[in-house]
Motif scaffolding. Structure first.
Motif, PDB file in Angstrom:
ATOM      1  N   ALA A  53       8.469   3.965   3.167  1.00  0.00           N
ATOM      2  CA  ALA A  53       9.525   3.874   2.156  1.00  0.00           C
ATOM      3  C   ALA A  53       9.209   2.739   1.204  1.00  0.00           C
ATOM      4  CB  ALA A  53      10.881   3.643   2.824  1.00  0.00           C
ATOM      5  N   THR A  54       9.863   2.771   0.066  1.00  0.00           N
ATOM      6  CA  THR A  54       9.782   1.652  -0.865  1.00  0.00           C
ATOM      7  C   THR A  54      11.133   1.546  -1.557  1.00  0.00           C
ATOM      8  OG1 THR A  54       8.520   0.657  -2.681  1.00  0.00           O
ATOM      9  CG2 THR A  54       8.872   3.039  -2.778  1.00  0.00           C
ATOM     10  N   GLY A  55      11.258   0.632  -2.493  1.00  0.00           N
ATOM     11  CA  GLY A  55      12.544   0.460  -3.155  1.00  0.00           C
ATOM     12  C   GLY A  55      12.409  -0.363  -4.415  1.00  0.00           C
ATOM     13  N   ARG A  56      13.516  -0.456  -5.142  1.00  0.00           N
ATOM     14  CA  ARG A  56      13.503  -1.150  -6.423  1.00  0.00           C
ATOM     15  C   ARG A  56      14.182  -2.518  -6.397  1.00  0.00           C
ATOM     16  NH1 ARG A  56      14.693   4.298  -8.023  1.00  0.00           N
ATOM     17  NH2 ARG A  56      13.010   5.174  -9.288  1.00  0.00           N
ATOM     18  N   THR A  57      14.894  -2.831  -5.306  1.00  0.00           N
ATOM     19  CA  THR A  57      15.668  -4.067  -5.259  1.00  0.00           C
ATOM     20  C   THR A  57      15.161  -4.985  -4.157  1.00  0.00           C
ATOM     21  OG1 THR A  57      17.643  -2.951  -6.085  1.00  0.00           O
ATOM     22  CG2 THR A  57      17.964  -5.073  -5.012  1.00  0.00           C
ATOM     23  N   GLY A  73      19.871 -28.671   4.081  1.00  0.00           N
ATOM     24  CA  GLY A  73      18.791 -27.939   4.712  1.00  0.00           C
ATOM     25  C   GLY A  73      19.065 -26.449   4.830  1.00  0.00           C
ATOM     26  N   ILE A  74      17.987 -25.712   5.004  1.00  0.00           N
ATOM     27  CA  ILE A  74      18.066 -24.263   5.200  1.00  0.00           C
ATOM     28  C   ILE A  74      17.587 -23.940   6.606  1.00  0.00           C
ATOM     29  CG2 ILE A  74      17.039 -22.053   4.493  1.00  0.00           C
ATOM     30  CD1 ILE A  74      17.046 -23.096   1.616  1.00  0.00           C
ATOM     31  N   ARG A  75      18.383 -23.153   7.313  1.00  0.00           N
ATOM     32  CA  ARG A  75      18.049 -22.814   8.703  1.00  0.00           C
ATOM     33  C   ARG A  75      17.458 -21.426   8.846  1.00  0.00           C
ATOM     34  NH1 ARG A  75      21.229 -23.514  12.676  1.00  0.00           N
ATOM     35  NH2 ARG A  75      21.041 -21.533  13.744  1.00  0.00           N
ATOM     36  N   LEU A  76      17.647 -20.567   7.832  1.00  0.00           N
ATOM     37  CA  LEU A  76      17.150 -19.192   7.928  1.00  0.00           C
ATOM     38  C   LEU A  76      16.766 -18.665   6.555  1.00  0.00           C
ATOM     39  CD1 LEU A  76      18.582 -16.183   9.894  1.00  0.00           C
ATOM     40  CD2 LEU A  76      18.397 -16.014   7.413  1.00  0.00           C
ATOM     41  N   LEU A  77      15.656 -17.948   6.502  1.00  0.00           N
ATOM     42  CA  LEU A  77      15.245 -17.219   5.302  1.00  0.00           C
ATOM     43  C   LEU A  77      15.005 -15.762   5.673  1.00  0.00           C
ATOM     44  CD1 LEU A  77      12.603 -19.468   3.458  1.00  0.00           C
ATOM     45  CD2 LEU A  77      14.926 -18.902   2.685  1.00  0.00           C
ATOM     46  N   GLY A  78      15.456 -14.866   4.802  1.00  0.00           N
ATOM     47  CA  GLY A  78      15.201 -13.458   4.986  1.00  0.00           C
ATOM     48  C   GLY A  78      14.822 -12.820   3.672  1.00  0.00           C
ATOM     49  N   LEU A  79      14.007 -11.781   3.727  1.00  0.00           N
ATOM     50  CA  LEU A  79      13.605 -11.079   2.514  1.00  0.00           C
ATOM     51  C   LEU A  79      13.477  -9.600   2.828  1.00  0.00           C
ATOM     52  CD1 LEU A  79      12.832 -11.831  -0.440  1.00  0.00           C
ATOM     53  CD2 LEU A  79      10.437 -11.590   0.259  1.00  0.00           C
ATOM     54  N   GLY A  80      13.966  -8.761   1.913  1.00  0.00           N
ATOM     55  CA  GLY A  80      13.903  -7.334   2.161  1.00  0.00           C
ATOM     56  C   GLY A  80      14.001  -6.511   0.906  1.00  0.00           C
ATOM     57  N   ILE A  81      13.883  -5.211   1.098  1.00  0.00           N
ATOM     58  CA  ILE A  81      13.996  -4.248   0.000  1.00  0.00           C
ATOM     59  C   ILE A  81      15.211  -3.369   0.244  1.00  0.00           C
ATOM     60  CG2 ILE A  81      12.994  -2.092  -0.846  1.00  0.00           C
ATOM     61  CD1 ILE A  81      10.401  -3.362  -1.193  1.00  0.00           C
ATOM     62  N   HIS A  82      16.007  -3.151  -0.807  1.00  0.00           N
ATOM     63  CA  HIS A  82      17.169  -2.269  -0.758  1.00  0.00           C
ATOM     64  C   HIS A  82      16.973  -1.121  -1.748  1.00  0.00           C
ATOM     65  CE1 HIS A  82      18.578  -5.841   1.248  1.00  0.00           C
ATOM     66  NE2 HIS A  82      19.704  -5.244   1.592  1.00  0.00           N
ATOM     67  N   ASN A  83      17.943  -0.236  -1.780  1.00  0.00           N
ATOM     68  CA  ASN A  83      17.843   0.965  -2.631  1.00  0.00           C
ATOM     69  C   ASN A  83      16.553   1.718  -2.326  1.00  0.00           C
ATOM     70  OD1 ASN A  83      20.229   0.191  -3.841  1.00  0.00           O
ATOM     71  ND2 ASN A  83      19.219  -0.838  -5.556  1.00  0.00           N
ATOM     72  N   LEU A  84      16.388   2.062  -1.045  1.00  0.00           N
ATOM     73  CA  LEU A  84      15.133   2.650  -0.590  1.00  0.00           C
ATOM     74  C   LEU A  84      14.903   4.045  -1.139  1.00  0.00           C
ATOM     75  CD1 LEU A  84      14.962   1.586   3.153  1.00  0.00           C
ATOM     76  CD2 LEU A  84      13.952   0.486   1.174  1.00  0.00           C
ATOM     77  N   ILE A  85      13.627   4.349  -1.301  1.00  0.00           N
ATOM     78  CA  ILE A  85      13.180   5.683  -1.688  1.00  0.00           C
ATOM     79  C   ILE A  85      12.242   6.168  -0.595  1.00  0.00           C
ATOM     80  CG2 ILE A  85      11.890   7.033  -3.389  1.00  0.00           C
ATOM     81  CD1 ILE A  85      12.609   4.797  -5.399  1.00  0.00           C
ATOM     82  N   GLU A  86      12.564   7.310   0.010  1.00  0.00           N
ATOM     83  CA  GLU A  86      11.709   7.858   1.056  1.00  0.00           C
ATOM     84  C   GLU A  86      10.415   8.384   0.450  1.00  0.00           C
ATOM     85  OE1 GLU A  86      12.190   7.696   4.217  1.00  0.00           O
ATOM     86  OE2 GLU A  86      14.173   6.778   4.077  1.00  0.00           O
ATOM     87  N   VAL A  87       9.297   7.937   1.004  1.00  0.00           N
ATOM     88  CA  VAL A  87       8.000   8.384   0.533  1.00  0.00           C
ATOM     89  C   VAL A  87       7.491   9.549   1.362  1.00  0.00           C
ATOM     90  CG1 VAL A  87       5.584   7.706   0.252  1.00  0.00           C
ATOM     91  CG2 VAL A  87       7.407   6.134  -0.387  1.00  0.00           C
ATOM     92  N   ASP A  88       7.853   9.546   2.648  1.00  0.00           N
ATOM     93  CA  ASP A  88       7.334  10.552   3.568  1.00  0.00           C
ATOM     94  C   ASP A  88       8.505  11.214   4.286  1.00  0.00           C
ATOM     95  OD1 ASP A  88       5.426  10.435   6.647  1.00  0.00           O
ATOM     96  OD2 ASP A  88       5.793  12.077   5.260  1.00  0.00           O
ATOM     97  N   ASN A  89       9.019  12.309   3.758  1.00  0.00           N
ATOM     98  CA  ASN A  89      10.167  12.971   4.367  1.00  0.00           C
ATOM     99  C   ASN A  89       9.751  13.728   5.614  1.00  0.00           C
ATOM    100  OD1 ASN A  89      12.016  12.153   2.413  1.00  0.00           O
ATOM    101  ND2 ASN A  89      11.351  13.776   1.032  1.00  0.00           N
ATOM    102  N   GLN A  90      10.536  13.547   6.673  1.00  0.00           N
ATOM    103  CA  GLN A  90      10.261  14.288   7.895  1.00  0.00           C
ATOM    104  C   GLN A  90      11.039  15.598   7.914  1.00  0.00           C
ATOM    105  OE1 GLN A  90      10.978  10.886   8.122  1.00  0.00           O
ATOM    106  NE2 GLN A  90       8.780  10.598   8.074  1.00  0.00           N
ATOM    107  N   ALA A  91      10.386  16.623   8.397  1.00  0.00           N
ATOM    108  CA  ALA A  91      11.078  17.869   8.571  1.00  0.00           C
ATOM    109  C   ALA A  91      11.520  17.937   9.997  1.00  0.00           C
ATOM    110  CB  ALA A  91      10.165  19.022   8.234  1.00  0.00           C
ATOM    111  N   PRO A  92      11.395  18.669  10.343  1.00  0.00           N
ATOM    112  CA  PRO A  92      11.729  18.958  11.686  1.00  0.00           C
ATOM    113  C   PRO A  92      13.125  18.789  11.821  1.00  0.00           C
ATOM    114  CG  PRO A  92      10.024  17.406  11.904  1.00  0.00           C
ATOM    115  CD  PRO A  92      10.311  17.689  10.468  1.00  0.00           C
TER     116      PRO A  92
END
Length: 360
Positions: free
Chosen positions: A284-288, A334-353
Motif C-alpha cells: 500500500a501507499t498513501g498521500r498523507t 523533552g520528547i518521550r515518543l516519536l511516530g511516523l506513518g502514512i494515512h489515506n492509504l491506496i491499495e496497490v495489490d488487491n487480494q481476491a479470494p
C-alpha cells in the motif's frame, strides 16, 4: 474458554519464515547458511533477519550499527520489495485454491478461514500441511502454520514450532496453552504493556487469567476487556477477506526524554525506516504523512502533510517526516515518543479470494 454455543470456525494463520531474508538466501546461494540482514545502511534499521542472524540477537527494527556489533559477520543486503511482492502473490494464489476467506496482514502472513473443506482433505490440520507443502514446492521457501478455532490462538500457534512447523490448538486445549505462554507473546500486548504487566507480577497467561475483568479494566481501561477475553481464548473476530487498513506507521518510546534536535532527527530516521518497511510489506501507499509526538508530560501532538501524489519512496517519506518534526523544534520540554506513518492509504495489490465443517 470459547463460547461452545457458537459454531466452531477453522482458522489457519500462515507466517513465512524469515521471509525477506529467506528470499535473498534462495536467490543468492552465497548467502545460504550465513547471517543475513535485509536493510541497514547508515542510520538504518534491520527490516528482516535470517535465522542464522537471529542467533546473535539480530531482529527487525534493530539499528544496523547495533546489529553489526552483535554479529560482526552479518551480511547486509538491500531490500528488493518487487521480488518479495512477486513471491507473496504466488503464495496468495495458493491460499486462494483453498478458501476465499483470506485476510492478509502483510506480504508474509495471513489468516485463512477454512471452515469449508473445499478439497475434502478432512481436517484443518491437513489443509495447513498441504498449503505448507505447496509453498515449499512452488517457492522453495518454508512457512509455519497455526491451526485453531479463532484468530488469536491461531496466531500464537503459528509461532510455536517455527521455523517450518505446524501447531494445532483445539478449543479444549486453548486455556492451558495460553496459560503457559509469556504475555509478551500475546498479539495486542506490546513491549511497554508487557513490561507494565511484568511489574505487576503478571508474566504468563495463567497470571492474566487470575485477574477479573473489573481488575483489568480498572488498570488498563478499555484494553482490559480485550486482555480478559484473549487470555481465556475468546476471540470472535471473523477473517475479513477485504480488510482495508486506514494507516500504517511505526513509533518508538525512548528510554530517556530527548530534546536535542540532532538526536530527535536521528531517531526519526530510524522510525521512518521501520515504518517504510511495514508500508512496503503491506503493498500500500498513501498521500498523507503524519508525525506523532508525545512530550515528557504526556501531551500528544500530531502534524500531517498531504501531497498531490502518493509517497513514492523511503527518501520522500523520511524527508516529509523531518520537515514536520523540524517545525516543532527546538522544544522546551523533552520528547518521550516519536511516530511516523502514512494515512489515506491506496491499495496497490488487491487480494481476491469464499468457503462446512471439518475437524481441526
Amino acid at each position: 474458554m470459547p463460547d461452545s454455543s457458537l459454531p466452531v470456525r477453522k482458522i489457519i494463520h500462515i507466517d513465512m519464515d524469515a521471509f525477506f531474508a529467506s528470499v535473498e538466501q534462495r536467490d543468492n546461494p552465497e548467502l545460504r547458511g550465513r547471517p543475513v540482514a535485509v536493510g541497514g545502511g547508515h542510520r538504518g534499521v534491520v527490516a528482516a533477519a535470517s535465522y542464522e542472524a537471529r542467533k546473535f540477537g539480530v531482529r527487525s527494527a534493530l539499528p544496523s550499527v547495533t546489529a553489526k556489533r552483535r554479529c560482526p559477520d552479518l551480511v547486509f543486503v538491500k531490500p528488493r520489495f518487487d521480488a518479495y511482492k512477486q513471491v507473496s502473490q504466488q503464495i496468495r494464489a495458493i491460499f486462494a485454491e483453498f478458501t476465499e476467506l483470506i485476510e492478509p496482514l502483510s506480504l508474509d502472513e495471513a489468516y485463512l478461514d477454512v471452515t469449508v473443506d473445499r478439497h475434502r482433505l478432512g481436517s484443518a490440520r491437513a489443509i495447513g500441511e498441504e498449503i505448507r507443502r505447496r509453498i515449499r514446492s512452488e517457492t522453495q521457501l518454508t512457512a509455519s502454520a497455526g491451526v485453531s478455532y479463532c484468530k488469536f490462538v491461531a496466531k500464537l500457534a503459528s509461532d510455536q514450532n517455527k521455523p517450518d512447523g505446524l501447531c494445532v490448538i483445539t478449543p479444549a486445549q486453548a486455556s492451558a496453552f495460553i496459560a503457559s505462554l509469556p504475555v509478551a507473546r500475546f498479539h495486542g500486548i506490546g513491549p511497554k504493556t508487557a513490561e507494565r504487566l511484568n511489574q505487576l507480577g503478571i508474566h504468563t497467561g495463567a497470571d492474566l487469567q487470575g485477574l477479573s475483568r473489573e481488575e483489568l479494566e480498572g488498570r488498563f481501561g478499555s484494553s482490559g476487556e480485550w486482555y480478559w477475553r484473549i487470555c481465556r481464548g475468546i476471540d470472535d473476530r471473523p477473517v475479513r477477506a477485504h480488510r482495508t487498513a486506514k494507516s500504517i506507521s511505526a513509533e518508538r518510546t525512548f528510554d530517556e526524554d530527548l530534546s536535542d534536535p540532532h538526536a530527535l532527527l536521528t531517531e526519526l530516521e530510524r522510525v521512518a525506516g521501520l515504518a517504510w518497511a511495514r508500508i512496503e510489506r503491506s503493498s500500500a501507499t498513501g498521500r498523507t504523512v503524519t508525525l506523532k509526538v508525545k512530550y515528557a508530560d504526556f501531551q500528544l501532538c500530531t502534524r500531517s502533510r498531504s501531497f498531490a501524489e502518493p509517497i513514492a519512496d523511503a527518501r520522500s517519506f523520511t524527508a516529509a517526516g523531518r520537515e514536520l518534526l523540524t517545525a516543532l523544534l527546538p522544544t522546551a520540554k523533552g520528547i518521550r515518543l516519536l511516530g511516523l506513518g502514512i494515512h489515506n492509504l491506496i491499495e496497490v495489490d488487491n487480494q481476491a479470494p469464499r468457503q462446512l465443517a471439518l475437524a481441526i
